[in-house]
Write a protein that holds these residues in place. Structure first.
Motif, PDB file in Angstrom:
ATOM      1  N   LYS A  29       0.823  -1.216   0.000  1.00 52.01           N
ATOM      2  CA  LYS A  29       0.000   0.000   0.000  1.00 52.01           C
ATOM      3  C   LYS A  29       0.856   1.265   0.000  1.00 52.01           C
ATOM      4  O   LYS A  29       0.486   2.270  -0.590  1.00 52.01           O
ATOM      5  CB  LYS A  29      -0.961  -0.020   1.173  1.00 52.01           C
ATOM      6  CG  LYS A  29      -2.047  -1.077   1.005  1.00 52.01           C
ATOM      7  CD  LYS A  29      -2.972  -1.114   2.185  1.00 52.01           C
ATOM      8  CE  LYS A  29      -4.109  -2.060   2.012  1.00 52.01           C
ATOM      9  NZ  LYS A  29      -3.778  -3.441   1.746  1.00 52.01           N
ATOM     10  N   GLN A  30       2.002   1.231   0.644  1.00 52.46           N
ATOM     11  CA  GLN A  30       2.875   2.406   0.661  1.00 52.46           C
ATOM     12  C   GLN A  30       3.420   2.709  -0.730  1.00 52.46           C
ATOM     13  O   GLN A  30       3.458   3.857  -1.148  1.00 52.46           O
ATOM     14  CB  GLN A  30       4.027   2.210   1.652  1.00 52.46           C
ATOM     15  CG  GLN A  30       4.819   3.482   1.906  1.00 52.46           C
ATOM     16  CD  GLN A  30       3.951   4.600   2.487  1.00 52.46           C
ATOM     17  OE1 GLN A  30       3.160   4.375   3.404  1.00 52.46           O
ATOM     18  NE2 GLN A  30       4.092   5.796   1.960  1.00 52.46           N
ATOM     19  N   GLN A  48      -5.072  16.756   0.748  1.00 52.46           N
ATOM     20  CA  GLN A  48      -5.805  15.499   0.642  1.00 52.46           C
ATOM     21  C   GLN A  48      -5.173  14.500  -0.315  1.00 52.46           C
ATOM     22  O   GLN A  48      -5.572  13.336  -0.339  1.00 52.46           O
ATOM     23  CB  GLN A  48      -7.250  15.770   0.213  1.00 52.46           C
ATOM     24  CG  GLN A  48      -8.014  16.620   1.191  1.00 52.46           C
ATOM     25  CD  GLN A  48      -8.073  15.989   2.567  1.00 52.46           C
ATOM     26  OE1 GLN A  48      -8.417  14.824   2.710  1.00 52.46           O
ATOM     27  NE2 GLN A  48      -7.719  16.760   3.584  1.00 52.46           N
ATOM     28  N   GLU A  52       1.067  10.606   2.230  1.00 51.64           N
ATOM     29  CA  GLU A  52       0.654  10.186   3.567  1.00 51.64           C
ATOM     30  C   GLU A  52      -0.862  10.043   3.673  1.00 51.64           C
ATOM     31  O   GLU A  52      -1.372   9.102   4.276  1.00 51.64           O
ATOM     32  CB  GLU A  52       1.167  11.169   4.621  1.00 51.64           C
ATOM     33  CG  GLU A  52       2.678  11.206   4.755  1.00 51.64           C
ATOM     34  CD  GLU A  52       3.367  12.013   3.651  1.00 51.64           C
ATOM     35  OE1 GLU A  52       2.702  12.832   2.966  1.00 51.64           O
ATOM     36  OE2 GLU A  52       4.570  11.810   3.444  1.00 51.64           O
ATOM     37  N   GLN A  53      -1.600  10.998   3.093  1.00 58.29           N
ATOM     38  CA  GLN A  53      -3.065  10.948   3.133  1.00 58.29           C
ATOM     39  C   GLN A  53      -3.601   9.760   2.339  1.00 58.29           C
ATOM     40  O   GLN A  53      -4.521   9.064   2.779  1.00 58.29           O
ATOM     41  CB  GLN A  53      -3.675  12.248   2.603  1.00 58.29           C
ATOM     42  CG  GLN A  53      -3.515  13.412   3.526  1.00 58.29           C
ATOM     43  CD  GLN A  53      -4.335  13.227   4.785  1.00 58.29           C
ATOM     44  OE1 GLN A  53      -5.420  12.651   4.767  1.00 58.29           O
ATOM     45  NE2 GLN A  53      -3.808  13.700   5.890  1.00 58.29           N
ATOM     46  N   ALA A  55      -1.960   6.977   1.636  1.00 55.73           N
ATOM     47  CA  ALA A  55      -1.577   5.763   2.361  1.00 55.73           C
ATOM     48  C   ALA A  55      -2.521   5.513   3.533  1.00 55.73           C
ATOM     49  O   ALA A  55      -2.929   4.364   3.782  1.00 55.73           O
ATOM     50  CB  ALA A  55      -0.135   5.865   2.843  1.00 55.73           C
ATOM     51  N   ALA A  56      -2.893   6.555   4.235  1.00 54.20           N
ATOM     52  CA  ALA A  56      -3.804   6.404   5.374  1.00 54.20           C
ATOM     53  C   ALA A  56      -5.153   5.859   4.916  1.00 54.20           C
ATOM     54  O   ALA A  56      -5.735   4.989   5.578  1.00 54.20           O
ATOM     55  CB  ALA A  56      -3.984   7.747   6.085  1.00 54.20           C
ATOM     56  N   ARG A  57      -5.645   6.347   3.791  1.00 53.58           N
ATOM     57  CA  ARG A  57      -6.930   5.855   3.290  1.00 53.58           C
ATOM     58  C   ARG A  57      -6.821   4.404   2.809  1.00 53.58           C
ATOM     59  O   ARG A  57      -7.737   3.611   2.994  1.00 53.58           O
ATOM     60  CB  ARG A  57      -7.457   6.766   2.196  1.00 53.58           C
ATOM     61  CG  ARG A  57      -7.932   8.111   2.744  1.00 53.58           C
ATOM     62  CD  ARG A  57      -8.728   8.905   1.745  1.00 53.58           C
ATOM     63  NE  ARG A  57      -7.949   9.417   0.646  1.00 53.58           N
ATOM     64  CZ  ARG A  57      -7.282  10.572   0.657  1.00 53.58           C
ATOM     65  NH1 ARG A  57      -7.285  11.334   1.734  1.00 53.58           N
ATOM     66  NH2 ARG A  57      -6.611  10.971  -0.396  1.00 53.58           N
ATOM     67  N   ASN A  59      -4.767   2.173   4.005  1.00 61.51           N
ATOM     68  CA  ASN A  59      -4.516   1.316   5.159  1.00 61.51           C
ATOM     69  C   ASN A  59      -5.699   1.204   6.119  1.00 61.51           C
ATOM     70  O   ASN A  59      -5.602   0.485   7.114  1.00 61.51           O
ATOM     71  CB  ASN A  59      -3.281   1.813   5.924  1.00 61.51           C
ATOM     72  CG  ASN A  59      -2.008   1.458   5.202  1.00 61.51           C
ATOM     73  OD1 ASN A  59      -1.834   0.328   4.762  1.00 61.51           O
ATOM     74  ND2 ASN A  59      -1.118   2.427   5.054  1.00 61.51           N
ATOM     75  N   LYS A  60      -6.801   1.867   5.833  1.00 55.07           N
ATOM     76  CA  LYS A  60      -7.972   1.815   6.713  1.00 55.07           C
ATOM     77  C   LYS A  60      -8.588   0.422   6.787  1.00 55.07           C
ATOM     78  O   LYS A  60      -9.306   0.122   7.722  1.00 55.07           O
ATOM     79  CB  LYS A  60      -9.043   2.799   6.251  1.00 55.07           C
ATOM     80  CG  LYS A  60      -8.908   4.157   6.815  1.00 55.07           C
ATOM     81  CD  LYS A  60     -10.125   4.964   6.441  1.00 55.07           C
ATOM     82  CE  LYS A  60     -10.213   6.204   7.292  1.00 55.07           C
ATOM     83  NZ  LYS A  60     -11.388   6.996   6.930  1.00 55.07           N
TER      84      LYS A  60
END
Length: 78
Positions: A29-30, A48, A52-53, A55-57, A59-60
């Motif tokens: 995912k990264q 947005q 980083e943003q 990747a966060a979405r 990795n949810k």
């Protein structure tokens, strides 16, 4: 919608979004977030679409993730 003098349609503005489905199947995912941010993060003020943003979405743990909104049709993903 833009019209000519005879009220025939000439042009239409369409805003599209870029989303990913089946994100749970992405192994790295990264790396995916890095590649996507390189394409969609064109405005430094847009917080947005940073790597980083994104990747966060990803990795949810959801099977769906928004990557970017208001993407132009000229965007090409390799």
């Amino acid at each position: 919608m833009l019209y000519d003098r005879n009220l025939r349609e000439l042009a239409l503005t369409v805003q599209v979004g870029l989303d990913l489905r089946r994100t749970h199947e992405i192994d790295d995912k990264q790396a995916a977030a890095h590649a996507l941010a390189a394409v969609v993060h064109t405005d430094p003020a847009d917080a947005q679409t940073t790597e980083e943003q994104i990747a966060a979405r990803l990795n949810k743990g959801n099977s769906f993730a928004w990557v970017a909104r208001r993407v132009t049709r000229r965007l090409r993903l390799a």
